[in-house]
Design a protein around this motif. Sequence first.
Motif: not given
Lengths: 242, 204
Positions: A82-86, A91-92, A223-224
């Motif tokens: 989820r954090l990767r998707s966000t 654009g990170i 948290i995310v």
Amino acid sequence: MRWIEERRCLAMVFILAPVLAGAQTTPPPPPPPAPPPAQPSVLKTSPRFGVVIDAAHGGTDSGARLSDHLLEKDLVLTLSVRLRSTLGAHGIYVVTTRESDGAVPALNRAEAANHVGAAACITLHATTSGTGVHLFTSSLTQIPLTRFLPWETAQGAYAEQSLRLSSEFDSALTHAEIPVTLGRTALQPLDSFTCPAVAVELSPLNISGKVTALSDPEYQDRIVAALAAAVEQWQRDWRQQP
Amino acid sequence: MISRGQRILFWALLVSSVVMAVVLLRMRERAMDRLLASAESMPLNPSAGRPAQNVTMMIANDMDGSLQPATQNLALPVDGNARAHVILQHLILDYARPNSKHPIAANKGVNGIFFMTLPLDPNQVIPGTEAIVDLSASFVAAHPSGIEPETLTLLSILGTLHANFPQISQVRFLVDGQQRDTLAGHADLTRVYLATDSPGVKHL
């Protein structure tokens, strides 16, 4: 037969190539044209801002048992995705150390993270103890950044930057009204990361006796979102660095 | 003239006396073995005849990640290793209480503590004493998994040792006499900890 002929031709090319090349280099080469006078560099090419997310445990190493149906390895993998998707949506550039329930040795995790040359490394954990989010940086003392660093204590060269990154997470989580505990610890692969690194350990939210479980989707969302906001702020700070 | 019946009676009594003597010796040996075994398995109780003294424990709190000093009055043995063992056993006993803020299920605790004078190696720069804390496998099995609880336990042990034995400069941890990677999946047990790593009453 045609194939053999082609092979013969290729062999001839390979045999003759060094000879021809040598023939070309035999006479002294003409002096290269004088380079233009050096111009002051106006546009500095900045390296890519990358983030490594390390979901701890995996495979037979299940980590802490958070409830009857929830293991630490599964929760941190979900949050990692989820954090990767966000972050990706902003654009990170993100690299994860594991994408499935497989065992990844600490050595491989550190290798993957160090290969990226990331601006931030986040290792995700979870526990049933305490409340809110625990932010840990390495307990290693600051050492000078040199070309070669001892593998097991490489994080020492980034100790101060890691504390600043931890402070960024602290601000974002506090803003999201999530209790934060700061600490330093000896943890692998954190101690081998050659990037500003923080271990983020999630625990149930316990405010005045009201407990919110780690499995709560709304709590996970907060948290995310807070972690993503901290990384974005870190990116802005990172760009302003000389 | 001794009658045949008297001779038979004499020899019978003699044989039975010898047999009884052998049996008594064997029973005495068994009684001694039992006594020694029970003495070895008795809990460490150094208080007999020793005056109680104040001991500082660094008590962990999971909710805020802090270590707070607490004073207890304990009777301690003279020997340093045994004294440290008793102090750490009381510390771990505190964590097994129902209202503990850093709960660890009841367990055997620490097998033993051994002090070694430094430097062992002439090139070593840290003087003082190294303490080797041999944790029991039951303590490790009962310990909650997580960076915070594991780190707090190690810092609590370090802080307690440092408060009561200022000569200790560094600490190593073993589990049942063997080196182990982590306490319960997180905190690194392979490294040597400096006694001053414990932050005292500050947050972690």
